[in-house]
Design a protein around this motif. Structure first.
Motif, PDB file in Angstrom:
ATOM      1  N   LYS A 155      61.977  76.857-106.639  1.00  0.00           N
ATOM      2  CA  LYS A 155      61.096  75.691-107.035  1.00  0.00           C
ATOM      3  C   LYS A 155      60.053  75.927-107.905  1.00  0.00           C
ATOM      4  O   LYS A 155      58.993  76.919-107.348  1.00  0.00           O
ATOM      5  N   LYS A 156      59.731  75.243-108.773  1.00  0.00           N
ATOM      6  CA  LYS A 156      58.495  75.524-109.699  1.00  0.00           C
ATOM      7  C   LYS A 156      57.470  74.152-109.401  1.00  0.00           C
ATOM      8  O   LYS A 156      58.047  72.930-109.199  1.00  0.00           O
ATOM      9  N   LEU A 157      56.247  74.382-110.025  1.00  0.00           N
ATOM     10  CA  LEU A 157      55.738  73.084-110.079  1.00  0.00           C
ATOM     11  C   LEU A 157      55.231  73.092-111.737  1.00  0.00           C
ATOM     12  O   LEU A 157      55.226  74.147-112.401  1.00  0.00           O
TER      13      LEU A 157
ATOM     14  N   ASP B 247      55.736  75.581-116.411  1.00  0.00           N
ATOM     15  CA  ASP B 247      56.300  75.671-115.238  1.00  0.00           C
ATOM     16  C   ASP B 247      55.549  76.992-114.451  1.00  0.00           C
ATOM     17  O   ASP B 247      55.893  77.996-115.020  1.00  0.00           O
TER      18      ASP B 247
ATOM     19  N   PRO C 156      54.678  74.590-104.757  1.00  0.00           N
ATOM     20  CA  PRO C 156      55.854  73.599-104.577  1.00  0.00           C
ATOM     21  C   PRO C 156      55.943  72.898-103.323  1.00  0.00           C
ATOM     22  O   PRO C 156      55.720  73.556-102.425  1.00  0.00           O
ATOM     23  N   SER C 157      56.318  71.561-103.621  1.00  0.00           N
ATOM     24  CA  SER C 157      56.463  70.912-102.274  1.00  0.00           C
ATOM     25  C   SER C 157      55.047  70.465-101.518  1.00  0.00           C
ATOM     26  O   SER C 157      55.238  69.800-100.444  1.00  0.00           O
ATOM     27  N   HIS C 158      54.122  70.633-102.404  1.00  0.00           N
ATOM     28  CA  HIS C 158      52.614  70.189-101.798  1.00  0.00           C
ATOM     29  C   HIS C 158      52.842  68.732-101.913  1.00  0.00           C
ATOM     30  O   HIS C 158      53.317  68.090-102.315  1.00  0.00           O
TER      31      HIS C 158
ATOM     32  N   ASN D  24      54.958  65.004-106.561  1.00  0.00           N
ATOM     33  CA  ASN D  24      56.428  65.396-106.842  1.00  0.00           C
ATOM     34  C   ASN D  24      56.402  66.791-107.721  1.00  0.00           C
ATOM     35  O   ASN D  24      57.286  66.861-108.607  1.00  0.00           O
ATOM     36  N   ASN D  25      55.772  67.756-107.306  1.00  0.00           N
ATOM     37  CA  ASN D  25      55.952  69.029-108.040  1.00  0.00           C
ATOM     38  C   ASN D  25      55.361  68.874-109.405  1.00  0.00           C
ATOM     39  O   ASN D  25      55.489  69.823-110.161  1.00  0.00           O
TER      40      ASN D  25
END
Ligand code: ATP
Length: 133
Positions: free
Chosen positions: A2-4, A19, A36-38, A72-73
């Motif tokens: 998963k990326k930001l 990204d 990610p997922s913060h 949402n990332n």
């Protein structure tokens, strides 16, 4: 994994749209790392380099205050000024640093001193980022 998505926007331009795996900023109440997922957040930023990581490699951008939103990332930084290392004019930053230091040595009170301190921080952050590798 998963990326930001990191977006850095100034009044003039989009400075960065990438990204990334990790973002580290200096907020008013301290350093803030985002993966990610913060959880969603909004933070006020200091004049300080923003660091980000892509595939284990660290990069940085000089950011002169502004805000960061995480949702949402997507990490959105809206700031009056931001520069990547390769876009920094080192001689200009050195001149700005010397000008600000000179003003601070004159010990003026009030708004001029506050301005000189901010100008010095911008110059030092730019010099840090320009020398970062
Ligand atoms: P100076 O006194 O040299 O103008 P400053 O800190 O007052 O520096 P800012 O008001 O923060 O400058 O920025 C004005 C614009 O100039 C912004 O777009 C910023 O990105 C750019 N800028 C400022 N200093 C530099 C530099 N050393 N290299 C590249 N761009 C710079």
């Amino acid at each position: 994994g998963k990326k930001l998505h990191l977006e850095i926007i100034t009044p003039d331009a989009s400075v960065l749209s990438e990204d990334v795996d990790f973002v580290l900023v200096r907020a008013l109440d301290g350093d803030l790392g985002v993966m990610p997922s913060h959880a969603p957040l909004i933070a006020s930023l200091r004049i300080w380099p923003l660091y980000y990581e892509i595939d284990g490699k660290r990069h940085c951008v000089s950011v002169a205050q502004g805000f960061m939103e995480v949702n949402n990332n997507v990490v959105t930084v809206i700031t009056p000024a931001a520069e990547k290392p390769e876009d920094i004019d080192v001689e200009r930053a050195e001149r700005a640093r010397k000008r600000a230091e000179k003003r601070l040595q004159e010990h003026q009170a009030g708004i001029d001193e506050v301005r000189a301190e901010a100008a010095l921080k911008r110059a030092l952050s730019r010099l840090d980022v320009a020398n970062y590798h």
